[in-house]
Each structure stands twice: as C-alpha cells, then as structure tokens.
Motif scaffolding. Structure first.
Motif, short mmCIF file in Angstrom:
data_model
loop_
_atom_site.label_atom_id
_atom_site.label_comp_id
_atom_site.label_asym_id
_atom_site.label_seq_id
_atom_site.Cartn_x
_atom_site.Cartn_y
_atom_site.Cartn_z
N ALA A 68 12.18 -10.95 -2.66
CA ALA A 68 11.40 -10.61 -1.75
C ALA A 68 11.04 -11.75 -0.67
O ALA A 68 11.24 -11.61 0.35
CB ALA A 68 10.07 -10.18 -2.08
N LEU A 69 10.98 -12.92 -1.32
CA LEU A 69 10.73 -14.34 -0.58
C LEU A 69 12.11 -14.40 0.24
O LEU A 69 11.85 -14.92 1.45
CB LEU A 69 10.65 -15.14 -1.52
N ALA A 70 13.31 -14.02 -0.31
CA ALA A 70 14.45 -14.36 0.53
C ALA A 70 14.54 -13.40 1.55
O ALA A 70 14.79 -13.84 2.80
CB ALA A 70 15.52 -14.20 -0.39
N TYR A 71 14.11 -12.18 1.47
CA TYR A 71 14.12 -10.99 2.69
C TYR A 71 13.10 -11.48 3.55
O TYR A 71 13.56 -11.59 4.79
CB TYR A 71 13.79 -9.67 2.01
N ASP A 72 11.93 -12.14 3.26
CA ASP A 72 10.98 -12.60 4.06
C ASP A 72 11.31 -13.60 4.89
O ASP A 72 11.26 -13.58 6.14
CB ASP A 72 9.80 -12.89 3.28
N LYS A 73 11.92 -14.61 4.38
CA LYS A 73 12.49 -15.77 5.19
C LYS A 73 13.71 -15.28 6.11
O LYS A 73 13.73 -16.08 7.10
CB LYS A 73 12.99 -16.77 4.18
N ALA A 80 11.52 -6.89 2.65
CA ALA A 80 10.57 -8.02 2.05
C ALA A 80 9.31 -7.32 1.44
O ALA A 80 8.83 -7.49 0.26
CB ALA A 80 10.10 -8.85 3.12
N ILE A 81 8.75 -6.19 2.19
CA ILE A 81 7.78 -5.56 2.07
C ILE A 81 7.81 -4.74 0.57
O ILE A 81 7.09 -4.64 -0.46
CB ILE A 81 7.10 -4.73 3.00
N ALA A 96 -2.02 -12.65 -6.09
CA ALA A 96 -2.32 -12.79 -4.71
C ALA A 96 -1.08 -12.98 -3.48
O ALA A 96 -1.36 -12.41 -2.39
CB ALA A 96 -3.35 -13.99 -4.59
N GLU A 97 -0.24 -14.07 -3.88
CA GLU A 97 0.59 -14.27 -3.07
C GLU A 97 1.54 -13.04 -2.29
O GLU A 97 1.79 -12.91 -1.19
CB GLU A 97 1.70 -15.36 -3.51
N ALA A 98 1.78 -12.14 -3.43
CA ALA A 98 2.45 -11.02 -2.95
C ALA A 98 1.52 -9.92 -1.86
O ALA A 98 1.84 -9.51 -1.24
CB ALA A 98 3.16 -10.16 -4.09
N GLN A 99 0.26 -9.83 -2.45
CA GLN A 99 -0.59 -9.12 -1.70
C GLN A 99 -0.64 -9.74 -0.15
O GLN A 99 -0.77 -8.96 0.78
CB GLN A 99 -1.84 -9.01 -2.48
#
Length: 519
Positions: free
Chosen positions: A476-481, A488-489, A503-506
């Motif tokens: 998820a973090l890699a897709y986000d970046k 990512a979502i 919390a970080e994922a939310q």
C-alpha cells in the motif's frame, strides 16, 4: 659478497658441518616473479573470549588479557633484494608465541626444543639443526611490491601452527598473492576440538583475518580465497557459507570430506550459500572395507551437493594425509608417507602447488591459460603418469537465492520481477525468500524514491505471503508513493482487515480519498 655467493657459502657450510647429511626437503617448483616479504602481527580478536574467567589450573580468576589471540603470519609480494633472509627455524620458533605474545627468547628456545624433541624424535640433533638452518624464500620486512594483489587466508590442520605449509605460502606469494595464516586454536584451549564448535572457532578466525586483510594497502579486497588443510579444510567451508567476502576455496585433503557429521550439523552450510569455486585435492580414497572398519561411511556428503559451484576434485595417488603440508616433508618420519618415499611425496607436493596456483590464477586473476590447465588431461600438463587425476564439475546454474534474484532484477532494468521469480522456481521449486528479507530489500528503493521497483518487490511479497498484514502495508505504501491511489486505498483496506485499529492506514485512506477527483 653477492647474494648468490652468500647462499652458496651457507650451503657449503652446512655440508661441511654435517658431512653425509642431506636435507629432507627442497622446494619442487621454481619461485614466481616476485620476491617474498614476511612479517608477523600479534593482535587480539576482542569479540571472542579465549581464556576462561576462572583459570582451571589455579582455580582463581584468570589474570591479564583474556581475548582470543591471533598471531598472524603474512607473506607478501616484495622486491627481491630487500629484507633479512629467513631460515626454517625462524618459522618454527613462532609456535612458542602463538598464545602468549610476550615470551622471552629463553622461554621460546626452551619450548621449541621440547616440542621438536617430542614431535620429531626421528631427527637426531645434527639433522634437526640442518633442517632448521635451511634458507627460505621469504625475507623479513622486505619492501612490498608497489601494487595490489589478491588475498589468501591459510587455515592449518587441527591444533597446528600457522607455518605448517610455509613453502606453499611462500610459493603463492612469489606469484603475486598476499597470504595470511593464524594457528588452529580451540575455543578456549590451544588444542583444537574436532567438533562443530571447534570448526566454527577456526571459521571465525578466518573471517577475522579477512577483515584484517582489508586494512592492508597491498590487498585487493574484492579477491579473497581461503586455503585449508585437514580440519582447516572444513573450517574454511563453514567460513565461506557465512562470509560472502570469500570468493574461492581450496581444501588440501580437507576434513569436509572426512567429517560429514560436522558439515551436516552446520545447517547454514548449504549448496546455495556455497556457490563459490572449490578445488579439493585429496589422497587416494580408502577402500569401502577400510571406511567401514573406521566408521567413515556416511549417507551425507556436502561436496556431492555443491551443484551451484565449479568443483574440481583432484586425487593425488602418491600422497598420504601428512604429505599435504610441508612441515611433515621437512621434519616428519618417513613412515608418514605410507607406501611412498619422501622424494615421491615431494614430487606430488610440487604438483599440488601447481594445481592450487592454476586454480587461484583462473578464479581470482581471470587467467585463461590457468583455466585451460585445470581442464586439461593431467598428461597434457606434464604430470607424471599415475600421479593424479582430475574430475571437473561445472556449476549447474546460479544459486536460487535472493541475491541472484536481485541481480537478475537489476540486469532487466528493474522490471519483470515476477517472471524472473517464476523462472527460478522452475529449477528450484522450494525457493521462497523470507518475508522480512524481501521487505528489507524493497526499503532502500522507497528511501531513494525509486517507487516503481519497490512496487514490483512488494507485489511479489504479497503474492508469496498473502496473509501478511506487514506485506500488505508495504505494498500500500509503495502504491501510495507511486501515485497509484486506487491500488493504495485497496491495500490500506487490506491492512485494516488484519489490523483494524491501525491509525496510519485509516488516515492514509482518508487522505487519498480527499485527493481523488472521484471521491
């Protein structure tokens, strides 16, 4: 007086002093183009304890230094005319200071005299003096040749001194190698224990010398091989399985063949971690009957499993175990050489040296002629008939490891990782890198903002570990970046299915939805 005249004068003096006496050993090969320098460095491996806290002889606290002593002998390519010439006795005296560096000359004399009398009673006093007076190739503190050379670590047999194969070490140094050797010590005793703990202690000493070699200006740190005799020819294999700075191995009748239970107990010594070229030179194999009598028959052979390494198995038919080290050839009784004479064993020793040199030249220096020598029939190399035979086995492929996968990924410009992994598993179906190792591999790509390769790595992690919340989070973090909001979502939501309160994922989902034009 010229150097040659000095040598001739010394030899004449020896013959005059001991009429009718002949030395046991003369080097069977011509030295290489370099002179040989020699020095001794006495230091401690302070990461390892050698002397126990309580002295077992006194029952009291051990005084003084307790760290592991590593008296290191160093032979190096040098200018031919510099330095003080050495005699064989200069090497022998070093045995007295292997664990106690500060012994006085008188103590050294006493200990050496006693050790020679105990170990080499076959030599009368005149023969002993003659052997110890023999001039060697090396010269003390000679000026180093002004360039860099590959590094060789020599690991002696169990409980043996570092100089046991001084002639081989000098020969290799004369051909452009730096050679370092330290004694074979047990974990906390001068005597080696023939078990896994002892082998690993010597393996640790080998890696200590590899690290020390990196401090030498003359050393090419990218080219390192380890030569081991007898038990040292098991310890060097264990060292290479844990230290990838070692890029080639030589075993001189090594115990990796004779102690299969120890090799098997070292579970990390796998074919995948031993994908380095290996030259094994051994004596004539025992008969099945003799092996059965000596309880040497085993269903396990590490050497037979080395399918990812170039492996040369050289059988020396006229060499007993003792003949693989020159100390025995110089000082040992004739009986050590079995059915062969000392002279026959010396000839074979010379060919052993030549095959070791060819192997090192082929794999550390890339010399095509040396590689040809290794693959020639022995007769084509001028080897006397019935002296030796060679079996050569090429590596089947690169080992199925994360390193190989990463190398392939790089050569393909960081694309098609999943395809590369599938191709590797066709020949190695069990290959599955550890989850944490894969995650760690991807982290530098994230740090360097190389997000597309990171995505491929974490997609592979998730394919292999679909039930891992950690793998889902990193994907998820890699897709986000990489600005892939939808994926990512989707993967942050997968993380929440494992860790609902993260919390970080939310917060990342809320942020990405706020940024999305289709919110």
């Amino acid at each position: 007086m010229t150097l040659m005249r000095k040598v001739l004068f010394f030899l004449l003096l020896c013959l005059t002093a001991y009429p009718g006496k002949a030395t046991n050993f003369h080097s069977p090969n011509v030295a290489g183009p370099y002179g040989v320098g020699f020095r001794v460095v006495q230091h401690y491996d302070r990461a390892h304890v050698y002397k126990q806290r309580i002295d077992l002889t006194s029952g009291t606290t051990t005084p003084g230094e307790r760290a592991r002593p590593v008296q290191t002998l160093i032979w190096y390519p040098a200018k031919k005319t510099s330095g003080q010439p050495l005699r064989y006795g200069d090497y022998v005296r070093l045995a007295a200071t292997e664990t106690e560096f500060a012994r006085s000359p008188a103590e050294v004399d006493r200990l050496v005299t006693a050790a020679l009398a105990e170990n080499y009673a076959n030599l009368d006093s005149k023969q002993r003096q003659l052997e110890l007076a023999q001039p060697m190739l090396a010269r003390q503190a000679a000026d180093a040749a002004p360039q860099q050379f590959p590094v060789l670590i020599y690991a002696p047999g169990s409980s043996s001194s570092a100089y046991e194969n001084a002639d081989l070490c000098e020969y290799l140094a004369s051909h452009g190698y730096i050679v370092l050797a330290s004694p074979s010590l047990g974990v906390t005793t001068r005597s080696m224990t023939l078990d896994l703990e002892g082998a690993e202690a010597q393996a640790s000493d080998i890696s200590f010398l590899v690290g020390y070699a990196a401090t030498l200006a003359q050393a090419d740190k990218a080219k390192i091989a380890v030569i081991g005799y007898s038990f040292g020819g098991l310890a060097n294999v264990l060292a290479a399985a844990q230290d990838d700075r070692i890029s080639a191995l030589v075993a001189l009748d090594g115990s990796v063949r004779y102690y299969p239970a120890i090799a098997q107990a070292a579970t990390y010594a796998t074919p995948e971690r031993l994908a380095v070229p290996l030259l094994y030179l051994g004596g004539k194999p025992a008969t099945a009957e003799a092996m059965h009598r000596n309880n040497q028959i085993s269903s396990y052979s590490l050497l037979n499993q080395l399918k990812y390494a170039d492996f040369y198995n050289v059988t020396m038919y006229t060499m007993e175990h003792a003949a693989f080290q020159s100390e025995s050839l110089r000082l040992g009784p004739e009986q050590r050489f079995g059915d062969y004479t000392r002279a026959e064993a010396t000839v074979a020793y010379g060919w052993m040296e030549r095959y070791v040199l060819a192997f090192l030249n082929a794999y550390l220096k890339g010399e095509a002629g040396a590689a040809t020598f290794l693959h020639n029939a022995p007769k084509a190399n001028g080897v006397p008939i019935h002296l030796l035979s060679v079996e050569a086995q090429r590596a089947e492929s690169a080992p199925p490891t994360l390193t190989t996968l990463a190398t392939t990924f790089a050569t393909q410009h960081y694309t098609n990782l999943a395809e590369s992994y599938r191709a590797m598993t066709k020949t190695a179906p069990a290959f599955k890198p550890a989850e944490r190792a894969l995650i760690s591999w991807g982290e530098p790509f994230l740090d360097e903002k190389r997000y597309a390769p990171a995505v491929e790595i974490y997609e592979l992690v998730n394919a292999l570990y679909p039930d891992s919340p950690r793998a889902a989070f990193y994907l998820a973090l890699a897709y986000d970046k990489n600005q892939d909001r939808a994926r990512a979502i989707e993967n942050y939501q997968r993380v929440l299915s494992f860790w609902p309160d993260m919390a970080e994922a939310q917060q990342s989902i809320l942020r990405l939805r706020a940024q999305s034009p289709s919110k």
